[in-house]
Design a protein around this motif. Sequence first.
Motif, PDB file in Angstrom:
ATOM      1  N   ALA A 141      27.091  13.083  35.639  1.00  0.00           N
ATOM      2  CA  ALA A 141      26.627  12.846  34.110  1.00  0.00           C
ATOM      3  C   ALA A 141      25.350  13.788  33.654  1.00  0.00           C
ATOM      4  O   ALA A 141      25.430  14.273  32.769  1.00  0.00           O
ATOM      5  CB  ALA A 141      25.949  11.505  33.818  1.00  0.00           C
ATOM      6  N   VAL A 142      24.610  14.068  34.805  1.00  0.00           N
ATOM      7  CA  VAL A 142      23.633  14.944  34.271  1.00  0.00           C
ATOM      8  C   VAL A 142      23.816  16.426  33.902  1.00  0.00           C
ATOM      9  O   VAL A 142      23.255  16.906  32.894  1.00  0.00           O
ATOM     10  CB  VAL A 142      22.278  15.212  35.220  1.00  0.00           C
ATOM     11  N   PHE A 143      25.043  16.815  34.208  1.00  0.00           N
ATOM     12  CA  PHE A 143      25.459  18.086  34.203  1.00  0.00           C
ATOM     13  C   PHE A 143      26.534  18.346  32.883  1.00  0.00           C
ATOM     14  O   PHE A 143      27.055  19.290  32.491  1.00  0.00           O
ATOM     15  CB  PHE A 143      26.063  18.927  35.384  1.00  0.00           C
ATOM     16  N   ARG A 144      26.914  17.179  32.544  1.00  0.00           N
ATOM     17  CA  ARG A 144      27.986  17.065  31.341  1.00  0.00           C
ATOM     18  C   ARG A 144      27.585  17.773  30.081  1.00  0.00           C
ATOM     19  O   ARG A 144      28.406  18.644  29.581  1.00  0.00           O
ATOM     20  CB  ARG A 144      28.484  15.740  31.038  1.00  0.00           C
ATOM     21  N   PRO A 197      28.862  17.747  50.508  1.00  0.00           N
ATOM     22  CA  PRO A 197      27.955  17.770  49.158  1.00  0.00           C
ATOM     23  C   PRO A 197      27.552  19.303  49.218  1.00  0.00           C
ATOM     24  O   PRO A 197      27.238  20.099  50.315  1.00  0.00           O
ATOM     25  CB  PRO A 197      26.913  16.744  49.112  1.00  0.00           C
ATOM     26  N   TYR A 198      27.421  19.770  47.946  1.00  0.00           N
ATOM     27  CA  TYR A 198      26.811  20.931  47.658  1.00  0.00           C
ATOM     28  C   TYR A 198      25.349  20.914  47.062  1.00  0.00           C
ATOM     29  O   TYR A 198      25.142  19.978  46.382  1.00  0.00           O
ATOM     30  CB  TYR A 198      27.609  21.683  46.739  1.00  0.00           C
ATOM     31  N   ARG A 199      24.439  22.066  47.192  1.00  0.00           N
ATOM     32  CA  ARG A 199      23.461  21.998  46.218  1.00  0.00           C
ATOM     33  C   ARG A 199      23.867  22.183  44.901  1.00  0.00           C
ATOM     34  O   ARG A 199      24.993  23.435  44.658  1.00  0.00           O
ATOM     35  CB  ARG A 199      22.657  23.177  46.965  1.00  0.00           C
ATOM     36  N   TRP A 200      23.290  21.549  43.912  1.00  0.00           N
ATOM     37  CA  TRP A 200      23.771  21.643  42.474  1.00  0.00           C
ATOM     38  C   TRP A 200      23.659  23.031  42.202  1.00  0.00           C
ATOM     39  O   TRP A 200      24.393  23.533  41.237  1.00  0.00           O
ATOM     40  CB  TRP A 200      22.825  20.507  41.744  1.00  0.00           C
ATOM     41  N   THR A 211      30.401  18.686  39.702  1.00  0.00           N
ATOM     42  CA  THR A 211      29.734  17.777  40.645  1.00  0.00           C
ATOM     43  C   THR A 211      29.136  18.487  41.986  1.00  0.00           C
ATOM     44  O   THR A 211      29.815  19.425  42.222  1.00  0.00           O
ATOM     45  CB  THR A 211      30.635  16.421  40.800  1.00  0.00           C
ATOM     46  N   SER A 212      28.331  17.843  42.451  1.00  0.00           N
ATOM     47  CA  SER A 212      27.711  18.391  43.532  1.00  0.00           C
ATOM     48  C   SER A 212      28.186  17.607  44.753  1.00  0.00           C
ATOM     49  O   SER A 212      27.836  18.057  46.180  1.00  0.00           O
ATOM     50  CB  SER A 212      26.185  18.507  43.586  1.00  0.00           C
ATOM     51  N   ARG A 213      28.862  16.684  44.688  1.00  0.00           N
ATOM     52  CA  ARG A 213      29.413  15.490  45.594  1.00  0.00           C
ATOM     53  C   ARG A 213      30.351  16.164  46.765  1.00  0.00           C
ATOM     54  O   ARG A 213      29.919  16.120  47.856  1.00  0.00           O
ATOM     55  CB  ARG A 213      30.028  14.432  45.011  1.00  0.00           C
TER      56      ARG A 213
END
Length: 130
Positions: free
Chosen positions: A11-14, A60-63, A83-85
């Motif tokens: 949601a934060v990156f949308r 997961p990844y670093r954003w 997503t970073s998941r």
Amino acid sequence: MTHRFAFRFDAVFRPALALLGVRPATAWVRVDDAEVLVRFGPWRLRTGRGNVTGVEVAGPYRWWRAIGPHVSLADAGVTFGSTSRAGVCLRFAEPVPALLPGGWLRHPGATVTVADPDGLARALSGPVAR
């Protein structure tokens, strides 16, 4: 058989991705017996199923390394991230164009952050049409 995989969006990156034209309606991966097609807003990657030589679920990844379209400085792979998941890393026998027009920049791999990484990995591990 055709499989279509939606991207997972944090949601934060949308909002930032939407400014680039990347929304749930414009971001997906389609796999059929003959080819793999990735759409990430205005960007496309298309290759034959037989060109996919490796598939790995990762994260997961670093954003800052995962969000948006970008090229890895380490291996020239392309990332289409929302997503970073988690995501799926694809390796290609022959590098493919994806980010820049004209096809002169080719990528030996791609990472896509779909909502069902295990499902995409299974779909790409199945038989390839010859």
